[in-house]
Scaffold this motif. Structure first.
Motif: not given
Length: 149
Positions: A99-128
């Motif tokens: 599963a880890l290898a599949d995830l790394q292959r799907e992301i393909g080194g483009d970590f912005i795609i992985a971290f953008l939802p985390l940033g949105v989650l941080v902002v949402f949690l901060m407000l909540v």
């Protein structure tokens, strides 16, 4: 510190319980770890620590949080929650190397795609979390007014 300890202990309790359940009753564990029950656990773990922190703050300080205190604690709490959640997800992926290898292959080194939802989650949690701090302290103040202390 208490927020972090509460958050980590809740995740550790859920992690240990799910691993024990997966070992002895895998069908039940699969049912409980997916769908509405998993979302309920996630929401419960998201809600409990900030409410507890606000109640402890009011018992200790006997006042509202200032704007800086509330926002500072909300930012720290949101970052801690996301960090612990990412740690749990990484540990779960680490247990399943395919599963880890599949995830790394799907992301393909483009970590912005992985971290953008985390940033949105941080902002949402901060407000909540800021809303939870305000509501919990307001509830504690009203409870103190009704009891006459």
């Amino acid at each position: 510190m208490r927020f972090a300890l509460t958050l980590v202990s809740l995740f550790a309790f859920i992690w240990g319980g799910s691993n024990l359940l997966a070992q002895f009753a895998p069908d039940i564990a699969m049912t409980l770890s997916s769908g509405p029950f998993a979302i309920g656990i996630f929401v419960g773990v998201m809600i409990f620590p900030p409410l507890q922190l606000a109640q402890i703050f009011y018992r200790h300080e006997q006042r509202h949080m200032t704007g800086g205190e509330g926002w500072g604690l909300a930012v720290i709490g949101a970052l801690l929650f996301v960090a612990v959640m990412c740690g749990v997800v990484y540990l779960r992926l680490w247990q399943n190397p395919t599963a880890l290898a599949d995830l790394q292959r799907e992301i393909g080194g483009d970590f912005i795609i992985a971290f953008l939802p985390l940033g949105v989650l941080v902002v949402f949690l901060m407000l909540v979390y800021r809303l939870f701090f305000w509501a919990a302290i307001r509830g504690q103040i009203k409870r103190a007014e009704r009891s006459g202390t």
